[in-house]
Design a protein around this motif. Structure first.
Motif, PDB file in Angstrom:
ATOM      1  N   SER A 248      30.055   1.910  -0.250  1.00  0.00           N
ATOM      2  CA  SER A 248      29.459   2.718   0.815  1.00  0.00           C
ATOM      3  C   SER A 248      27.946   2.681   0.629  1.00  0.00           C
ATOM      4  CB  SER A 248      29.972   4.158   0.752  1.00  0.00           C
ATOM      5  OG  SER A 248      29.398   4.941   1.790  1.00  0.00           O
TER       6      SER A 248
ATOM      7  N   GLU B 292      35.655  -8.948  -5.636  1.00  0.00           N
ATOM      8  CA  GLU B 292      35.275  -8.267  -4.402  1.00  0.00           C
ATOM      9  C   GLU B 292      35.435  -6.757  -4.543  1.00  0.00           C
ATOM     10  OE1 GLU B 292      33.467  -7.853  -1.892  1.00  0.00           O
ATOM     11  OE2 GLU B 292      34.236  -9.504  -0.657  1.00  0.00           O
ATOM     12  N   SER B 293      34.550  -6.010  -3.862  1.00  0.00           N
ATOM     13  CA  SER B 293      34.612  -4.556  -3.937  1.00  0.00           C
ATOM     14  C   SER B 293      34.040  -3.965  -2.661  1.00  0.00           C
ATOM     15  CB  SER B 293      33.827  -4.038  -5.146  1.00  0.00           C
ATOM     16  OG  SER B 293      33.820  -2.630  -5.180  1.00  0.00           O
ATOM     17  N   TRP B 294      34.665  -2.883  -2.179  1.00  0.00           N
ATOM     18  CA  TRP B 294      34.148  -2.141  -1.035  1.00  0.00           C
ATOM     19  C   TRP B 294      33.176  -1.076  -1.531  1.00  0.00           C
ATOM     20  CZ3 TRP B 294      35.004  -3.064   4.117  1.00  0.00           C
ATOM     21  CH2 TRP B 294      35.997  -4.020   4.420  1.00  0.00           C
TER      22      TRP B 294
ATOM     23  N   ARG C  20      30.624  -3.894  -8.102  1.00  0.00           N
ATOM     24  CA  ARG C  20      29.478  -3.247  -7.463  1.00  0.00           C
ATOM     25  C   ARG C  20      28.144  -3.758  -8.006  1.00  0.00           C
ATOM     26  NH1 ARG C  20      31.069   1.391  -4.796  1.00  0.00           N
ATOM     27  NH2 ARG C  20      33.253   1.930  -5.073  1.00  0.00           N
TER      28      ARG C  20
ATOM     29  N   GLY D 277      37.679   1.207   9.596  1.00  0.00           N
ATOM     30  CA  GLY D 277      37.100  -0.117   9.773  1.00  0.00           C
ATOM     31  C   GLY D 277      35.952  -0.158  10.741  1.00  0.00           C
TER      32      GLY D 277
ATOM     33  N   ASP E  12      30.744   1.449   5.087  1.00  0.00           N
ATOM     34  CA  ASP E  12      31.626   0.791   4.127  1.00  0.00           C
ATOM     35  C   ASP E  12      31.597  -0.705   4.385  1.00  0.00           C
ATOM     36  OD1 ASP E  12      32.320   3.177   2.994  1.00  0.00           O
ATOM     37  OD2 ASP E  12      34.085   3.470   4.256  1.00  0.00           O
ATOM     38  N   ILE E  13      31.246  -1.480   3.367  1.00  0.00           N
ATOM     39  CA  ILE E  13      31.174  -2.929   3.521  1.00  0.00           C
ATOM     40  C   ILE E  13      31.864  -3.599   2.341  1.00  0.00           C
ATOM     41  CG2 ILE E  13      28.998  -2.816   4.799  1.00  0.00           C
ATOM     42  CD1 ILE E  13      27.574  -3.698   2.242  1.00  0.00           C
ATOM     43  N   ALA E  14      32.356  -4.818   2.593  1.00  0.00           N
ATOM     44  CA  ALA E  14      32.865  -5.666   1.518  1.00  0.00           C
ATOM     45  C   ALA E  14      31.655  -6.357   0.902  1.00  0.00           C
ATOM     46  CB  ALA E  14      33.876  -6.671   2.044  1.00  0.00           C
TER      47      ALA E  14
ATOM     48  N   ARG F  93      32.536  -0.975   9.002  1.00  0.00           N
ATOM     49  CA  ARG F  93      32.445  -2.092   8.064  1.00  0.00           C
ATOM     50  C   ARG F  93      31.757  -3.269   8.699  1.00  0.00           C
ATOM     51  NH1 ARG F  93      38.532  -1.587   5.388  1.00  0.00           N
ATOM     52  NH2 ARG F  93      38.104   0.312   4.245  1.00  0.00           N
TER      53      ARG F  93
END
Length: 441
Positions: A306, A302-304, A338, A437, A277-279, A440
């Protein structure tokens, strides 16, 4: 051009043939029945006239039973034949009304005994009932033929659609799909022959592609050791311009070998993504800045996500490298949710790439410098498939329009999936139960 499905074409054909057939048969039956009834009416008329003639000759020439002697309304042709000593009968049409039935017989001394009547109402009713039955039967046959055509055409159409869908999946790279299995069915027809031919073609192409991939991978693998040795030997040469040229060419050859091996691995569909999971906006900003600080990065939203950071970084590096090598500045990167867009302000992508997608060892038209081996975008597209993402290419300027300053250039768009790409065999880098976390970046 008017386009219709197979179902409706077959239905229309069967309906048209059925309609023409029942119309022809109805006309034949109607005419045959009418002729038969008129012939029967003439025979009955002649029998009545024979009975009246016998009475006339045995009752001292008394005219009875509706007969007339020398009837002035008797048609001339019929009277002429009767005067020749013949017993005759005929049917005289009267336009829209019922026809007249005539019978005439000579009785001597130039006299003609005749009998006249019209086609009976009962006969007309019989013909009307027959016509009604023929119309009802014809309509039933037409509708039945139409329903049968829809049924038969629907079955063929469904099988062809299934075959087309399966062939489309094969074209997208899913070579495990078999058209014959997709269409199913018990009845064997031309559709099955087409499906078997497509499956055989798919198998042959797959075998050829796999053979080419193995040959390419083997050649690249065999070149790896001598190229590494060449690069090591180049490091031992004394400093100077010739040494620098040898080192650069050896490094370029090593990069090419590594790219070819990576393409071979991507073609084999054996690559798996290690998901984290990354920003996305923060990740892209840091990686792009490290690659080229002059590139402007704009994070709209911004979006998280996978995804596999290593593969995503590889995609970004190849897109930025392609923009720097073949495009024109400034290069801009935009992150919106995304979606990641990489744009330059050069001459744009060549038409072949926009039409067919990236292809190895094809560097585009002469207006893009032509350097390189065409593997950068091919690797980026392959890595995007491993991530379950979609990589598209387009030009900013409309096709055929002048590339005005600030309005043209090439745009590559990476669409990351909303969910983890489990269909590519990817797996999470963190074990179940690990902190949110922990993975990430």
């Amino acid at each position: 051009m008017l386009r219709t499905g197979v179902r409706w074409k077959i239905s229309i054909a069967i309906t048209a043939v059925g309609a023409l057939t029942v119309m022809a048969l109805s006309l034949v039956v109607h005419n045959a029945a009418r002729v038969s009834m008129l012939d029967n009416a003439r025979e009955v008329q002649m029998e009545r006239l024979n009975f009246a003639q016998n009475y006339y000759e045995t009752s001292n020439k008394r005219v009875r039973f509706g007969t007339k002697l020398n009837d002035p309304a008797l048609p001339a042709a019929l009277k002429s034949k009767a005067l020749q000593g013949r017993k005759v009968s005929s049917v005289q049409e009267r336009g829209s009304g019922p026809p007249d039935i005539w019978a005439a017989v000579p009785v001597g001394n130039g006299d003609v005994l005749s009998l006249h009547s019209t086609f009976t109402d009962r006969s007309s009713n019989v013909m009307a009932d027959l016509d009604r039955a023929l119309v009802i039967g014809s309509v039933a046959v037409v509708f039945g033929g139409c329903a049968l055509g829809i049924l038969i055409g629907g079955q063929i159409s469904r099988r062809l659609r299934k075959a087309a869908d399966a062939a489309g999946k094969v074209a997208e790279g899913n070579t495990d799909v078999r058209v014959r299995d997709a269409i199913g069915g018990v009845v064997r027809d031309e559709t099955d022959e087409l499906a078997r031919a497509v499956d055989a073609l798919t198998d042959a192409l797959q075998e050829r592609i796999e053979a080419e991939r193995r040959v390419t991978a083997d050649i690249a693998h065999e070149l790896r050791t001598p190229v590494t040795g060449l690069l090591t030997a180049a490091e031992l040469l004394p400093p100077g311009r010739p040494t620098e040229l040898v080192r650069n060419r050896a490094q370029a050859m090593r990069t090419l070998v590594e790219d070819v091996l990576e393409v071979a691995r991507l073609d084999s569909a054996s690559e798996r993504a290690e998901l984290q999971d990354i920003a996305l906006g923060e990740f892209v900003s840091r990686r792009v800045t490290a690659f080229d600080p002059a590139v402007r990065v704009r994070v709209v939203h911004e979006s998280w996500v996978s995804t596999d950071p290593r593969r995503l970084e590889r995609i970004l590096g190849n897109l930025l490298g392609n923009a720097a090598k073949h495009g024109g500045g400034p290069v801009e990167v935009t992150v919106e949710g995304r979606v990641v867009r990489v744009r330059d302000h050069g001459a744009g992508f060549p038409e072949a790439l926009l039409r067919d997608g990236p292809s190895r060892f094809r560097t585009g038209s002469s207006d893009r410098s032509g350097n390189g081996h065409g593997l950068g975008l091919t690797i980026a597209a392959g890595q995007a498939r491993v991530l379950g993402a979609r990589l598209t290419f387009r030009n900013a300027a409309p096709e055929g329009s002048p590339n005005a300053a600030g309005t043209g250039g090439a745009i590559a768009v990476l669409w990351l999936p909303e969910h983890a790409p489990t269909n590519t065999g990817s797996f999470p880098a963190q074990p179940p139960g690990a902190g949110a976390g922990a993975g990430r970046v």
